[in-house]
Design an enzyme around this catalytic site. Structure first.
Site, PDB file in Angstrom:
ATOM      1  N   TYR A  51       0.860  -1.197   0.000  1.00 33.14           N
ATOM      2  CA  TYR A  51       0.000   0.000   0.000  1.00 33.14           C
ATOM      3  C   TYR A  51       0.885   1.232   0.000  1.00 33.14           C
ATOM      4  O   TYR A  51       1.767   1.360   0.839  1.00 33.14           O
ATOM      5  CB  TYR A  51      -0.916   0.014   1.226  1.00 33.14           C
ATOM      6  CG  TYR A  51      -2.367  -0.051   0.793  1.00 33.14           C
ATOM      7  CD1 TYR A  51      -2.930   1.010   0.099  1.00 33.14           C
ATOM      8  CD2 TYR A  51      -3.132  -1.185   1.029  1.00 33.14           C
ATOM      9  CE1 TYR A  51      -4.234   0.934  -0.350  1.00 33.14           C
ATOM     10  CE2 TYR A  51      -4.445  -1.253   0.579  1.00 33.14           C
ATOM     11  CZ  TYR A  51      -4.988  -0.196  -0.106  1.00 33.14           C
ATOM     12  OH  TYR A  51      -6.273  -0.257  -0.562  1.00 33.14           O
ATOM     13  N   ARG A 242      -1.872  -2.685 -18.761  1.00 36.98           N
ATOM     14  CA  ARG A 242      -3.151  -1.975 -18.693  1.00 36.98           C
ATOM     15  C   ARG A 242      -3.056  -0.901 -17.610  1.00 36.98           C
ATOM     16  O   ARG A 242      -2.771  -1.220 -16.449  1.00 36.98           O
ATOM     17  CB  ARG A 242      -4.242  -2.977 -18.336  1.00 36.98           C
ATOM     18  CG  ARG A 242      -5.635  -2.456 -18.375  1.00 36.98           C
ATOM     19  CD  ARG A 242      -6.566  -3.593 -18.631  1.00 36.98           C
ATOM     20  NE  ARG A 242      -6.399  -4.040 -20.004  1.00 36.98           N
ATOM     21  CZ  ARG A 242      -7.074  -3.528 -21.033  1.00 36.98           C
ATOM     22  NH1 ARG A 242      -7.963  -2.573 -20.850  1.00 36.98           N
ATOM     23  NH2 ARG A 242      -6.869  -3.968 -22.260  1.00 36.98           N
TER      24      ARG A 242
HETATM   25  C1  LIG Z   1      -9.278   8.024 -26.218  1.00 32.41           C
HETATM   26  C2  LIG Z   1      -9.488   7.126 -25.031  1.00 32.41           C
HETATM   27  N1  LIG Z   1      -9.459   7.649 -23.796  1.00 32.41           N
HETATM   28  C3  LIG Z   1      -9.663   6.908 -22.700  1.00 32.41           C
HETATM   29  C4  LIG Z   1      -9.903   5.559 -22.795  1.00 32.41           C
HETATM   30  C5  LIG Z   1     -10.213   4.792 -21.550  1.00 32.41           C
HETATM   31  O1  LIG Z   1      -9.258   3.913 -21.158  1.00 32.41           O
HETATM   32  P1  LIG Z   1      -9.594   2.753 -20.114  1.00 32.41           P
HETATM   33  O2  LIG Z   1     -10.326   1.704 -20.872  1.00 32.41           O
HETATM   34  O3  LIG Z   1      -8.207   2.334 -19.675  1.00 32.41           O
HETATM   35  O4  LIG Z   1     -10.386   3.342 -18.990  1.00 32.41           O
HETATM   36  C6  LIG Z   1      -9.926   4.952 -24.058  1.00 32.41           C
HETATM   37  C7  LIG Z   1     -10.165   3.501 -24.165  1.00 32.41           C
HETATM   38  O5  LIG Z   1     -10.328   2.897 -25.158  1.00 32.41           O
HETATM   39  C8  LIG Z   1      -9.736   5.767 -25.201  1.00 32.41           C
HETATM   40  O6  LIG Z   1      -9.809   5.256 -26.439  1.00 32.41           O
END
Ligand SMILES: Cc1ncc(COP(=O)(O)O)c(C=O)c1O
Length: 449
Positions: A51, A242
């Site tokens: 943490y 991710r």
């Molecule tokens: C332009 C854009 N911003 C934000 C995101 C959001 O990302 P996450 O899925 O990691 O929340 C995406 C996801 O595809 C995206 O294409």
């Protein structure tokens, strides 16, 4: 035999099935990629146990000396990668990185909170024209907390008209102007956006989630001199784990900061300085999140180290070359492309003339182990759950080593499936060829969990 397969054969089987699915198919979802074995390794470590709420030197819990090292390394590499490191770049480029956002959506929420307060106006791309859910969809936090107004692409060209956007911004006077999209195949004029934002007294925010890898490698124009805050995911063209990251200018051009961030509403403490990067840090923690995902942050640092290597520039160039070859092949095989082609890693195909919907096409392609997503096209007359288009991307296959010749063949295969959506013999033939192509580019060779 892995420890996991001995302890939990049921889950081990599911994971191995997914690894094999990734190996055997053609992954063409524009937002996906394959991380390297070293990034995978960094993700699965005991750093997940810690943490570490707060930031380096200001943690709530003890025992964070190595977590501090890991997070600082990730920040240093991120700042190097985008050439924003203080002392090493021109003043208009200096930005601070925050590597704690769990995902792109959290990064966007933190950015909005740092620059605006609920109810403020934010001007972003229409979702049906390529914007993301977090850019003001009514079913998302963004659309319910902030007052979004949207711009779109032109009906004839499917491209942005910067003069129209300027006129709209002058009329709307938003607090934030946002550029950077989910399904826009063309280069973005960040300089013009930055000028418009300054003319109307707005912050300029860029969401470079899709194109971060291309920007870092210099194959897409650079938003850094023009933007106040830049958010990105780390798992798309950037090919990391991710997660997400935010780059912020230090100087806040538009005082005062949001009351929410200053803590006035709750009567609490907050960030009162003119330092925008500090406001973003405060919006991430304690504003949006609790403890950061330390194992993921270490993997972000590893991915940034990969992206700093010269090979990554070649990789990014190849992503675009592959997308252009694929676009050419689709067009030659009578598939209409939104805007007529691509400048980046993705293609948006308008299937209206083929008689197939986006949903039908994506399902038929899945039957032959080609993965794409259904997608709205600009001025779509169909609904989001069964729109007129599909979105196709090249980052993941480029990681596997696919080249332009193979992309041309894949373009023809995709077109054949779409034009003959119920033809089982074409599907059978395509499935076989997809397997041969996938086998020729091994993925995670020997990996079994
Ligand atoms: C332009 C854009 N911003 C934000 C995101 C959001 O990302 P996450 O899925 O990691 O929340 C995406 C996801 O595809 C995206 O294409």
């Amino acid at each position: 035999m892995s420890l996991l397969s001995q302890f939990d054969p049921e889950m081990s089987e599911i994971i191995n099935n997914e690894i094999n699915r990734q190996r055997q198919g053609l992954e063409m979802i524009a937002s996906e990629n394959f991380v390297s074995r070293v990034v995978l390794e960094a993700m699965g470590t005991p750093l997940t146990n810690k943490y570490s709420e707060g930031y380096h030197g200001h943690r709530y819990y003890r025992g964070n000396q190595f977590i501090d090292d890991s997070e600082s390394l990730a920040i240093e590499r991120a700042e190097k990668l985008f050439n924003v490191h203080e002392g090493e770049c021109e003043p208009e480029r200096i930005m601070k990185a925050n590597v704690q956002p769990h995902a792109g959506s959290q990064a966007n929420m933190a950015a909005y909170m740092a620059m605006a307060k609920p109810g403020d106006k934010i001007m972003a791309m229409d979702l049906a024209h390529g914007g993301h859910l977090t850019h003001g969809s009514p079913v998302n936090f963004s659309g319910s907390l902030f007052n979004f107004v949207h711009y779109g692409v032109e009906k004839e060209t499917h491209k942005l008209d910067m003069e129209k956007i300027r006129t709209q911004a002058k009329k709307e006077k938003p607090r934030i102007i946002l550029a950077g999209y989910t399904a826009y195949p063309r280069e973005i004029d960040f300089k013009a956006f930055g000028e418009i934002a300054r003319e109307v007294g707005a912050y300029f925010m860029v969401d470079m989630a899709h194109i971060a890898g291309l920007i870092s490698a210099g194959v897409h124009t650079d938003p850094i001199p023009h933007a106040d805050v830049i958010t990105t995911t780390t798992h798309k063209t950037l090919r990391g784990p991710r997660g997400a990251m935010i780059l912020s200018k230090i100087e806040d051009r538009l005082q005062p900061p949001s009351p929410l961030i200053r803590g006035e509403r709750q009567g609490g403490r907050g960030v009162k300085s003119k330092n925008l990067a500090k406001k973003v840090d405060f919006a991430v923690f304690p504003g949006m999140q609790g403890g950061p995902l330390d194992h993921i942050i270490s993997a972000k640092a590893v991915a940034f180290a990969e992206a700093l290597r010269p090979e990554f520039k070649e990789y990014a160039k190849q992503i675009v070359a592959n997308a252009k070859a694929l676009a050419e092949s689709l067009t030659k095989n009578n598939i209409d492309l939104v805007s007529g082609g691509t400048d980046n890693h993705l293609i948006l195909a308008d299937l209206t003339k083929t008689g197939a919907t986006g949903k039908e096409a994506s399902l038929a392609l899945e039957e032959v182990d080609i993965y794409v997503n259904k997608n709205m096209v600009p001025y779509d007359t169909r609904k989001p759950m069964n729109p007129s288009g599909i979105r196709i991307g090249t980052p993941a296959l480029t990681t596997r080593g696919f080249n332009e010749t193979e992309m041309k063949e894949i373009g023809k295969m995709i077109a054949d499936i779409i034009h003959n959506i119920n033809d089982e013999s074409i599907k059978e033939k395509t499935r076989k060829r997809v397997k041969e192509m996938a086998d020729a580019h091994p993925l995670y060779d020997g990996l079994v969990v």
